[in-house]
Design an enzyme around this catalytic site. Structure first.
Site, PDB file in Angstrom:
ATOM      1  N   HIS A  49       3.301  -2.974  -7.265  1.00  0.00           N
ATOM      2  CA  HIS A  49       4.082  -2.786  -5.976  1.00  0.00           C
ATOM      3  C   HIS A  49       4.748  -4.152  -5.744  1.00  0.00           C
ATOM      4  CE1 HIS A  49       0.630  -5.465  -4.322  1.00  0.00           C
ATOM      5  NE2 HIS A  49      -0.183  -4.657  -4.972  1.00  0.00           N
TER       6      HIS A  49
HETATM    7  P1  TYD Z   1      -4.467  -3.847  -3.616  1.00  0.00           P
HETATM    8  O1  TYD Z   1      -3.508  -4.905  -2.955  1.00  0.00           O
HETATM    9  O2  TYD Z   1      -3.581  -2.558  -4.019  1.00  0.00           O
HETATM   10  O3  TYD Z   1      -4.532  -4.635  -5.078  1.00  0.00           O
HETATM   11  P2  TYD Z   1      -3.873  -4.959  -6.396  1.00  0.00           P
HETATM   12  O4  TYD Z   1      -2.426  -5.237  -5.702  1.00  0.00           O
HETATM   13  O5  TYD Z   1      -4.502  -6.105  -7.124  1.00  0.00           O
HETATM   14  O6  TYD Z   1      -3.704  -3.779  -7.560  1.00  0.00           O
HETATM   15  O7  TYD Z   1      -5.796  -3.909  -3.033  1.00  0.00           O
HETATM   16  C1  TYD Z   1      -6.710  -3.187  -3.348  1.00  0.00           C
HETATM   17  C2  TYD Z   1      -7.799  -2.848  -2.437  1.00  0.00           C
HETATM   18  O8  TYD Z   1      -8.146  -4.161  -1.764  1.00  0.00           O
HETATM   19  C3  TYD Z   1      -7.139  -1.992  -1.244  1.00  0.00           C
HETATM   20  O9  TYD Z   1      -8.242  -0.913  -1.180  1.00  0.00           O
HETATM   21  C4  TYD Z   1      -6.953  -2.656  -0.248  1.00  0.00           C
HETATM   22  C5  TYD Z   1      -8.011  -3.997  -0.419  1.00  0.00           C
HETATM   23  N1  TYD Z   1      -7.270  -5.131   0.020  1.00  0.00           N
HETATM   24  C6  TYD Z   1      -7.856  -5.527   1.287  1.00  0.00           C
HETATM   25  O10 TYD Z   1      -8.613  -5.046   2.002  1.00  0.00           O
HETATM   26  N2  TYD Z   1      -7.403  -6.742   1.695  1.00  0.00           N
HETATM   27  C7  TYD Z   1      -6.251  -7.502   0.882  1.00  0.00           C
HETATM   28  O11 TYD Z   1      -5.999  -8.641   1.407  1.00  0.00           O
HETATM   29  C8  TYD Z   1      -6.099  -6.961  -0.284  1.00  0.00           C
HETATM   30  C9  TYD Z   1      -5.189  -7.761  -1.249  1.00  0.00           C
HETATM   31  C10 TYD Z   1      -6.667  -5.962  -0.764  1.00  0.00           C
END
Ligand code: TYD
Length: 139
Positions: A49
Site C-alpha cells: 500500500h
Molecule cells: P497494516 O498497516 O495493514 O500492516 P502492513 O502494512 O505491515 O501489512 O496493519 C495491520 C494491522 O495493524 C491493521 O489491522 C491495523 C493495525 N495497525 C494499527 O492499529 N496501528 C498501526 O500503527 C499500524 C501500522 C497497524
C-alpha cells in the site's frame, strides 16, 4: 524517487555496539508512532500500500528483508540487513516488504499517528492519484 538509505551513527565498543536515531536530525521528520513487524512466516509479505501523508523510516533491527518502493513510474528494491542504517520513504510511495529471514525484526518509525484513511490499498487507484502529479507533487 526520494527514497534513500540513511546511515546512522555507530558507536563501536568492545562491550557491544550502539546506534541512535533522533527525530528531525538523523531522520527528516518528527516521530509520531513506532511499530515493528516480527514473526513473519516464510514467504509472507507486508505492506502492499501507500500512504498519502505518512513518512517512514524502516530499520532491520535483526535479520534481513527487502523493501520494494514504487512511485508509479519505476520501482527499486532495497535489502535491509543491518541495524545501523535504514530506508527513508516519503509520503506518496507504494511500498512492499518481503523476503523476511527467520527471526527478522523490522522497526518502523512513522511521521503520523495511525490513520486508516491515509492508506491507498489499490495499486491502480494509487497510479491514478499519483501519475497525474509532477515530481513536486503538483497536479
Ligand atoms: P497494516 O498497516 O495493514 O500492516 P502492513 O502494512 O505491515 O501489512 O496493519 C495491520 C494491522 O495493524 C491493521 O489491522 C491495523 C493495525 N495497525 C494499527 O492499529 N496501528 C498501526 O500503527 C499500524 C501500522 C497497524
Amino acid at each position: 524517487m526520494d527514497c534513500r538509505i540513511i546511515n546512522l551513527s555507530k558507536y563501536l565498543d568492545r562491550r557491544g555496539n550502539l546506534s541512535v536515531i533522533e527525530e528531525c536530525k538523523d531522520i527528516p521528520f518528527e516521530i509520531k508512532r513506532t511499530y515493528w513487524i516480527y514473526d513473519v512466516p516464510g514467504g509472507e509479505h507486508r505492506g502492499g500500500h501507500a500512504y498519502r501523508r505518512n513518512r517512514e523510516f524502516i530499520v532491520a533491527m535483526s535479520g534481513s528483508f527487502d523493501v520494494t518502493v514504487d512511485d508509479g513510474h519505476s520501482h527499486t528494491t532495497y535489502s535491509l540487513n543491518r541495524s545501523y542504517y535504514g530506508l527513508y520513504i516519503p509520503e506518496g510511495t507504494w511500498r512492499d516488504l518481503n523476503n523476511f529471514s527467520t527471526n527478522s525484526l523490522a522497526l518502523i518509525l512513522a511521521s503520523t499517528p495511525y490513520d486508516p484513511a491515509d492508506y491507498i490499498e489499490d495499486y491502480d487507484l494509487y497510479r491514478q492519484e499519483y501519475l497525474s502529479k509532477d515530481s513536486d507533487g503538483n497536479e
